[in-house]
Structure formats: C-alpha cells, structure tokens
Scaffold this motif. Structure first.
Motif, PDB file in Angstrom:
ATOM      1  N   ARG A 171     105.034 129.463 -11.306  1.00 52.87           N
ATOM      2  CA  ARG A 171     106.074 128.503 -11.666  1.00 52.87           C
ATOM      3  C   ARG A 171     106.943 128.097 -10.472  1.00 52.87           C
ATOM      4  N   THR A 172     106.558 128.495  -9.246  1.00 46.75           N
ATOM      5  CA  THR A 172     107.374 128.208  -8.065  1.00 46.75           C
ATOM      6  C   THR A 172     107.344 126.711  -7.767  1.00 46.75           C
ATOM      7  N   ALA A 173     108.519 126.203  -7.431  1.00 46.85           N
ATOM      8  CA  ALA A 173     108.665 124.771  -7.116  1.00 46.85           C
ATOM      9  C   ALA A 173     109.003 124.595  -5.633  1.00 46.85           C
ATOM     10  N   PHE A 174     108.361 123.599  -4.982  1.00 45.94           N
ATOM     11  CA  PHE A 174     108.614 123.244  -3.583  1.00 45.94           C
ATOM     12  C   PHE A 174     109.327 121.891  -3.575  1.00 45.94           C
ATOM     13  N   VAL A 193     112.176 126.509  -1.640  1.00 52.88           N
ATOM     14  CA  VAL A 193     111.156 127.149  -2.466  1.00 52.88           C
ATOM     15  C   VAL A 193     111.888 127.911  -3.558  1.00 52.88           C
ATOM     16  N   ASP A 194     111.851 127.335  -4.759  1.00 58.22           N
ATOM     17  CA  ASP A 194     112.607 127.908  -5.901  1.00 58.22           C
ATOM     18  C   ASP A 194     114.071 128.104  -5.545  1.00 58.22           C
ATOM     19  N   GLY A 195     114.639 127.114  -4.865  1.00 61.56           N
ATOM     20  CA  GLY A 195     116.047 127.160  -4.530  1.00 61.56           C
ATOM     21  C   GLY A 195     116.359 127.889  -3.250  1.00 61.56           C
ATOM     22  N   THR A 196     115.379 128.505  -2.604  1.00 59.96           N
ATOM     23  CA  THR A 196     115.603 129.226  -1.352  1.00 59.96           C
ATOM     24  C   THR A 196     115.186 128.312  -0.194  1.00 59.96           C
ATOM     25  N   LEU A 197     116.106 128.078   0.721  1.00 58.45           N
ATOM     26  CA  LEU A 197     115.824 127.198   1.844  1.00 58.45           C
ATOM     27  C   LEU A 197     114.995 127.931   2.881  1.00 58.45           C
ATOM     28  N   VAL A 198     113.899 127.275   3.311  1.00 55.79           N
ATOM     29  CA  VAL A 198     113.051 127.806   4.385  1.00 55.79           C
ATOM     30  C   VAL A 198     112.944 126.732   5.460  1.00 55.79           C
ATOM     31  N   THR A 199     113.010 127.158   6.712  1.00 58.20           N
ATOM     32  CA  THR A 199     112.955 126.231   7.839  1.00 58.20           C
ATOM     33  C   THR A 199     111.918 126.704   8.842  1.00 58.20           C
ATOM     34  N   SER A 200     111.643 125.841   9.818  1.00 56.54           N
ATOM     35  CA  SER A 200     110.682 126.164  10.864  1.00 56.54           C
ATOM     36  C   SER A 200     111.245 127.270  11.757  1.00 56.54           C
ATOM     37  N   PRO A 201     110.422 128.216  12.163  1.00 51.55           N
ATOM     38  CA  PRO A 201     108.995 128.353  11.835  1.00 51.55           C
ATOM     39  C   PRO A 201     108.803 128.934  10.419  1.00 51.55           C
ATOM     40  N   PHE A 202     107.895 128.300   9.680  1.00 52.07           N
ATOM     41  CA  PHE A 202     107.582 128.756   8.330  1.00 52.07           C
ATOM     42  C   PHE A 202     106.584 129.922   8.425  1.00 52.07           C
ATOM     43  N   THR A 203     106.875 130.964   7.694  1.00 55.69           N
ATOM     44  CA  THR A 203     105.980 132.137   7.682  1.00 55.69           C
ATOM     45  C   THR A 203     105.432 132.324   6.279  1.00 55.69           C
ATOM     46  N   ILE A 204     104.115 132.209   6.182  1.00 56.13           N
ATOM     47  CA  ILE A 204     103.434 132.376   4.892  1.00 56.13           C
ATOM     48  C   ILE A 204     102.673 133.696   4.948  1.00 56.13           C
ATOM     49  N   ARG A 205     102.938 134.553   3.992  1.00 55.68           N
ATOM     50  CA  ARG A 205     102.237 135.844   3.907  1.00 55.68           C
ATOM     51  C   ARG A 205     101.343 135.815   2.674  1.00 55.68           C
ATOM     52  N   ALA A 206     100.122 136.307   2.853  1.00 51.22           N
ATOM     53  CA  ALA A 206      99.147 136.317   1.754  1.00 51.22           C
ATOM     54  C   ALA A 206      98.404 137.644   1.771  1.00 51.22           C
ATOM     55  N   ILE A 207      98.335 138.293   0.594  1.00 50.88           N
ATOM     56  CA  ILE A 207      97.605 139.555   0.446  1.00 50.88           C
ATOM     57  C   ILE A 207      96.281 139.249  -0.243  1.00 50.88           C
ATOM     58  N   GLY A 208      95.199 139.646   0.422  1.00 49.53           N
ATOM     59  CA  GLY A 208      93.860 139.402  -0.100  1.00 49.53           C
ATOM     60  C   GLY A 208      92.837 139.823   0.941  1.00 49.53           C
ATOM     61  N   ASP A 209      91.620 139.314   0.801  1.00 53.03           N
ATOM     62  CA  ASP A 209      90.580 139.607   1.775  1.00 53.03           C
ATOM     63  C   ASP A 209      90.896 138.879   3.073  1.00 53.03           C
ATOM     64  N   PRO A 210      91.230 139.586   4.168  1.00 49.80           N
ATOM     65  CA  PRO A 210      91.650 138.898   5.395  1.00 49.80           C
ATOM     66  C   PRO A 210      90.587 137.957   5.963  1.00 49.80           C
ATOM     67  N   VAL A 211      89.340 138.389   5.945  1.00 45.70           N
ATOM     68  CA  VAL A 211      88.277 137.558   6.513  1.00 45.70           C
ATOM     69  C   VAL A 211      88.127 136.272   5.718  1.00 45.70           C
ATOM     70  N   ARG A 212      88.107 136.371   4.435  1.00 47.40           N
ATOM     71  CA  ARG A 212      87.934 135.185   3.591  1.00 47.40           C
ATOM     72  C   ARG A 212      89.131 134.253   3.690  1.00 47.40           C
ATOM     73  N   LEU A 213      90.322 134.805   3.719  1.00 42.47           N
ATOM     74  CA  LEU A 213      91.512 133.964   3.816  1.00 42.47           C
ATOM     75  C   LEU A 213      91.539 133.206   5.141  1.00 42.47           C
ATOM     76  N   GLU A 214      91.242 133.914   6.207  1.00 41.86           N
ATOM     77  CA  GLU A 214      91.254 133.258   7.523  1.00 41.86           C
ATOM     78  C   GLU A 214      90.172 132.181   7.610  1.00 41.86           C
ATOM     79  N   ALA A 215      88.992 132.464   7.091  1.00 46.11           N
ATOM     80  CA  ALA A 215      87.910 131.484   7.150  1.00 46.11           C
ATOM     81  C   ALA A 215      88.229 130.260   6.304  1.00 46.11           C
TER      82      ALA A 215
END
Length: 297
Positions: A202-205, A214-236
């Motif tokens: 339900r997150t809104a940008f 992002v859901d009312g939280t201000l984010v500025t450059s540099p933007f950091t996106i963190r993702a938990i999952g298979d590292p090889v597949r995510l990077e590819a």
C-alpha cells in the motif's frame, strides 16, 4: 549372757515384754531375783552382715520356677514351629494348590503386562500429541512472522542487494523510484525499503518540491534502495539492458548495485487498523459468502 557366736534371741523390746509378762514379779515377787537379769547384749557386726545378705538373697518360689520353665518351653516350641514352616514352604501344599498358585501368578503377570502396554501406548500418544502441538505452534509462529514481514511491521535481515541512485540534477521522479522497486519485487525481493521508509503493497510514492515522499517520508538524493532476496537474481534483473537501470542513467543519475550477504532493514510500516471489515464468526458454520445478500436482490 550369750556369746557372740550364739544366735541372738528375740529383740530387746520383745524380750522385755515377755519377761515382764512371765518373769516379772507379781504382787508377792522377789525384787532381788528381777535385778539379777541385765539387758541383752547387742549383735556383732558380722552377725548383722549375715542377716543383711540373707535378707537380700533372692529366693525363687516353686511357682516362679514352674512359670519360667513353661515360658522357656513355649518359646522353644514357637521357634521350632517357625523354622518348620519356613523350611516346608510350598512343599506342604497340595498339587491342586500349587497349580492354582501358578495360574494366579500367570494371570497376574498377564494383567501387569497389559497395563504396561496400555501405559506405553498412552505415553506414545501423548508424545505424538505433544510433537504435533509443538509443530503446529512452530508453523503458526512462522506464519505470523511471515505475515509481519509482508505487512512491514517487523524489521528484517537477510541476503540481498543495495541500489544507490545519485541524482545531482533532480531528474529522478517518484515514478522512476516506484519502477525500480517494482522491478526488484518482480525479481523476487521479499522485503524492500527506500531510504528510511518501508515499502509494502500500500506504499505511495509522491513527487514534492523537496524530493520524493514515500508514504509521507521525504527521501532525497542519494536514494538508497535495500532489497532482501536472491542477490544474484536481483542484480541480474535490475541490470537487464533497456531496463530500469538504463532509464535512471538516461535521466542523469548514477546507479550503483551491490550484492551483500546481509542486508538489514530496520524501517517498519505502521500496522493498519481495520476500517469496516471485521472477523466473520459465522464463516466456520458453512454459510456462503453471498448468503446475506440474497434477500436484497
């Protein structure tokens, strides 16, 4: 007067009493004859000792001796009878009695064996029930943990990637960040965050004058996106030619993708409170989902 070796006569009091009764002068007696007899001599110490020893020496009467002999004979008879009973044991039983005793022992053994079997069955059943209950509790806990992770209400840690987007010109919009998050999610990302904001379904940008919210939280450059999952597949996935990585770079941003053995996401989303929905207690009674609306048509 009597010598020390002779037996003493009666006590002085008794002697005086009898003398006064038999030898005392009568009305016409002779006073001179009465004066010739003096007081009796006291007994010697040796004679006193003999009398004392004789008085203290136990004297067993004939009845007492007879009672002692009877008690001894009775005790001896009891001991002999007890030894004879112990020695005879089962030898005095008849064959029918022995057979009945063996049968009783066999029945008792079978009964005890049956009780032991029942107790073992009960133990196995309780142990199986305990294992099933523990497994059910573990499954329930795992499901609750997974639900909390999906809802974003619990921190998460695991392998994955970090995507750093440096946008010096401010050309990266909310749509581009949302596209990057969607591409990572399609690649199998289980938990995502952008800056200090947790990303859930339900997150809104939203674009603002100061940056992206992002859901009312201000984010500025540099933007950091963190993702938990298979590292090889995510990077590819994020590096596919013509994908989101090329789109970000075409808008003047610099993108750095790093695989990590451990990505820690501490940002959490507030737990949503139900509005109109509530648990349906009648669902387990076999009622249909649309049964309540049948009368309104």
């Amino acid at each position: 007067m009597s010598t020390p070796e002779e037996e003493p006569g009666p006590p002085p009091e008794q002697g005086r009493h009898e003398h006064g009764r038999h030898a005392g002068p009568g009305p016409g007696g002779d006073p001179a004859a009465e004066g010739e007899q003096g007081p009796p001599a006291p007994p010697s110490a040796r004679l006193v000792r003999r009398r004392l020893v004789s008085a203290l020496r136990p004297r067993a009467a004939r009845g007492q001796l007879l009672a002692g002999l009877l008690c001894a004979a009775l005790g001896f008879a009891l001991v002999v009878q007890l030894q004879a009973t112990q020695e005879s044991g089962l030898a005095q039983l008849r064959e029918a009695d022995l057979v009945r005793a063996v049968d009783d022992l066999g029945e008792q053994r079978q009964r005890l064996q049956g009780e032991l079997t029942e107790l073992r069955d009960t133990q196995r059943a309780l142990q199986a029930e305990g294992d099933q209950r523990a497994e059910a509790l573990r499954s329930q806990q795992d499901a609750e943990d997974a639900q909390r992770l999906l809802a974003g209400t619990a921190p998460a840690v695991g392998p994955g990637v970090t995507v750093s987007v440096v946008d010096p010109d401010g050309g990266v919009s909310a749509v581009r960040l949302l596209g990057t998050v969607q591409e990572l999610r399609d690649a199998g990302a289980e938990v995502l965050s952008v800056g200090d904001a947790r990303v859930v379904a339900r997150t809104a940008f939203t674009d603002t004058a100061l940056g992206v919210e992002v859901d009312g939280t201000l984010v500025t450059s540099p933007f950091t996106i963190r993702a938990i999952g298979d590292p090889v597949r995510l990077e590819a996935t994020i590096g596919i030619p013509g994908g989101v990585l090329d789109l970000l770079e075409s808008e003047g941003a610099t993108v750095l993708v790093q695989r990590r053995d451990e990505v820690r996401i501490t940002a959490t989303a507030p737990e949503p409170a139900p509005g109109l929905a509530r648990p349906d207690d009648a669902a387990g009674e076999g009622t249909g989902g649309d049964g309540g609306d049948a009368g309104d048509d």
